[in-house]
Scaffold this active site. Structure first.
Site, short mmCIF file in Angstrom:
data_model
loop_
_atom_site.label_atom_id
_atom_site.label_comp_id
_atom_site.label_asym_id
_atom_site.label_seq_id
_atom_site.Cartn_x
_atom_site.Cartn_y
_atom_site.Cartn_z
N ARG A 273 0.83 -1.22 0.00
CA ARG A 273 0.00 0.00 0.00
C ARG A 273 0.86 1.26 0.00
NH1 ARG A 273 -4.86 -1.96 4.04
NH2 ARG A 273 -6.09 -2.90 2.38
N LYS B 82 -20.56 -15.95 1.01
CA LYS B 82 -22.01 -15.88 1.12
C LYS B 82 -22.70 -15.13 -0.01
CE LYS B 82 -22.28 -15.95 6.14
NZ LYS B 82 -22.61 -15.12 7.30
N GLY C 50 -10.77 -8.49 -0.95
CA GLY C 50 -9.65 -8.81 -0.07
C GLY C 50 -9.06 -10.18 -0.30
N GLY D 33 -13.14 -3.59 0.45
CA GLY D 33 -14.52 -3.12 0.59
C GLY D 33 -14.91 -2.10 -0.46
P1 ADP Z 1 -13.38 -11.37 -1.13
O1 ADP Z 1 -12.67 -10.84 0.09
O2 ADP Z 1 -12.43 -11.71 -2.24
O3 ADP Z 1 -14.48 -10.46 -1.57
P2 ADP Z 1 -15.14 -13.00 0.46
O4 ADP Z 1 -14.73 -12.23 1.68
O5 ADP Z 1 -16.51 -12.84 -0.05
O6 ADP Z 1 -14.08 -12.75 -0.73
O7 ADP Z 1 -14.98 -14.57 0.75
C1 ADP Z 1 -13.77 -15.14 1.04
C2 ADP Z 1 -13.93 -16.37 1.88
O8 ADP Z 1 -14.88 -17.28 1.34
C3 ADP Z 1 -12.63 -17.13 1.96
O9 ADP Z 1 -12.05 -16.91 3.21
C4 ADP Z 1 -13.04 -18.59 1.74
O10 ADP Z 1 -12.49 -19.47 2.68
C5 ADP Z 1 -14.54 -18.55 1.86
N1 ADP Z 1 -15.15 -19.63 1.07
C6 ADP Z 1 -14.99 -19.90 -0.25
N2 ADP Z 1 -15.62 -21.01 -0.61
C7 ADP Z 1 -16.22 -21.51 0.51
C8 ADP Z 1 -17.01 -22.66 0.79
N3 ADP Z 1 -17.31 -23.54 -0.17
N4 ADP Z 1 -17.42 -22.84 2.07
C9 ADP Z 1 -17.09 -21.96 3.03
N5 ADP Z 1 -16.36 -20.86 2.83
C10 ADP Z 1 -15.91 -20.63 1.59
MG MG Z 2 -13.26 -10.80 2.16
#
Ligand code: ADP
Ligand code: MG
Length: 399
Positions: free
Chosen positions: A38, A200, A354, A377
């Site tokens: 960063r 989710k 993230g 975010g």
């Molecule tokens: P980002 O930060 O890239 O936007 P998210 O915060 O939405 O992504 O989600 C990341 C998390 O989702 C990871 O820590 C990962 O472990 C979890 N994840 C991915 N697939 C599954 C799954 N099948 N079951 C439970 N958790 C999951």
């Molecule tokens: Mg995340």
């Protein structure tokens, strides 16, 4: 990208740039900087401003101090690292971010010199976006430069409030983020393939809704895919599931069909019987044969192959959210596979989020992608189609 003025639209001779940066760097337990990405990310803006003869005052938040100064959240180590990266000593306003002491220091700055203010979150007025505090910040510069894309989704005094009292323009990093994400989302080279994963549906609902209106293909992975599978009547065992969103998932599938968007969900998955126990058996199965005692942890090889084929013919790929629990090596193949597919494609490739960015770095392909967003975010809210307050506050008319 949203129309905003940038540092290039300002005549900097003799002026002081008050620059909001995102120096919220991860730290080691011993108080040293774990990752200076960063800090490096704003070097182009600093080089530009100094080259134009500006005096530079930097401000940032760092960690979550509870409403007052806390030594472990001091930006002092960042000032030191920045000095090393610039090869030139950066002044540090220890103890104070606003008021007489920093004002005196700013007054004594010469063209090209850099002063870093102490953590703005040592003042609770930062997060309440207090107008008096914003005015005190505004006294420390002639022009406000926002180069903190990662903080632009927050309307705080140093990201939004201060822009009411100074001409406000984007820094080069902010410009790059807005241009890369903005082009991918709103002016993509087609076919436009969007990949959405992560834990989710609920946290990505607005993302999915916005992308169904824009993408040609939408590839779903991660925990959220379970809710789509269940919505189609499949057994997902003990998988992460949002039972209250089955109707919503059906609605999204329906909308995609109406709009002619190719919405792909996994056809095979990698499952296990315990989320935490690494010795639990792991197997790959078609989505029709997940057992009641199993959890879906990753997309399977057939799904990956189908997603790779979509990526291979894409003009633009926008990726947010890992395909599986990639933190565990047994369930990283889907996520790493997608990362490598992006790296190997000729498409414009943009990654935000993230954990997705972390995955791209772990795969070692970050430098082969068009753009890897520095804002978790903020990139999420951007992809949702929201106007970021820190961006809305910037000047749009540069004449
Ligand atoms: P980002 O930060 O890239 O936007 P998210 O915060 O939405 O992504 O989600 C990341 C998390 O989702 C990871 O820590 C990962 O472990 C979890 N994840 C991915 N697939 C599954 C799954 N099948 N079951 C439970 N958790 C999951
Ligand atoms: Mg995340």
């Amino acid at each position: 990208m949203p129309r905003v003025c940038t540092v290039r639209d300002v005549d900097w001779g003799g002026k002081t740039a008050l620059v909001r940066v995102d120096f919220n760097v991860p730290m080691e337990a011993d108080g040293s900087i774990a990752d200076d990405t960063r800090i490096r990310a704003v070097l182009p803006t600093l080089a530009y401003l100094r080259g134009q003869g500006a005096k530079v005052v930097l401000m940032s938040h760092f960690g979550r101090p509870r409403g007052g100064p806390e030594p472990k959240y001091s930006l002092a180590p960042v000032a030191e690292r920045l000095s090393a990266l610039l090869g030139d000593s950066v002044q540090f306003s220890a103890g104070e971010s606003v008021g007489e002491a920093p004002e005196r220091r700013v007054h004594l700055l010469e063209a090209g010199q850099v002063l870093l203010l102490e953590n703005v979150r040592f003042h609770p007025e930062e997060e309440t976006n207090d107008s008096t505090f914003a005015q005190k910040l505004a006294k420390l510069g002639d022009v406000f430069v926002n180069d903190a894309f990662g903080a632009a989704h927050r309307a705080h005094a140093s990201t939004e409030g201060v822009a009411k009292y100074l001409p406000a323009v984007a820094g080069l990093l902010m410009e790059k983020e807005l241009s890369a994400l903005g082009t991918a989302l709103n002016n993509p080279k087609r076919p436009f393939v969007a990949i959405v994963g992560g834990a989710k549906v609920s946290s990505k609902l607005a993302v999915l809704e916005n992308l169904i209106g824009k993408a040609d293909s939408l590839l779903i992975g991660g925990g959220m895919a379970n809710t789509f599978l269940k919505a189609q009547g499949r057994e997902v065992g003990k998988s992460l599931l949002e039972a209250d969103l089955l109707e919503t998932a059906r609605g999204l599938l329906e909308r995609a069909r109406e709009r002619g968007v190719r919405l792909l969900i996994p056809t095979d998955v990698v499952v296990t019987t315990s989320f935490d126990d690494a010795s639990a058996p792991v197997r790959t199965t078609g989505v029709d044969a997940v057992r009641a005692d199993e959890l879906i942890m990753d997309i399977g090889p057939d799904s990956l192959q189908a997603y790779e084929a979509e990526i291979a013919r894409a003009g633009t790929v926008l990726w947010n959210g890992p395909m599986g629990v990639f933190e565990k090596p047994a369930f990283a193949a889907g996520t790493l596979g997608v990362a490598h597919a992006l790296a190997g494609s000729h498409a414009i490739t943009v990654v935000g989020g993230g954990e997705s960015v972390q995955a791209v770095e772990e795969a070692g392909v970050a430098d082969r992608l068009t753009h890897v967003s520095t804002g978790g975010g903020a990139s999420l809210e951007f992809i949702e189609g929201k106007t970021l307050p820190g961006v809305a506050a910037l000047k749009a008319d540069c004449a």
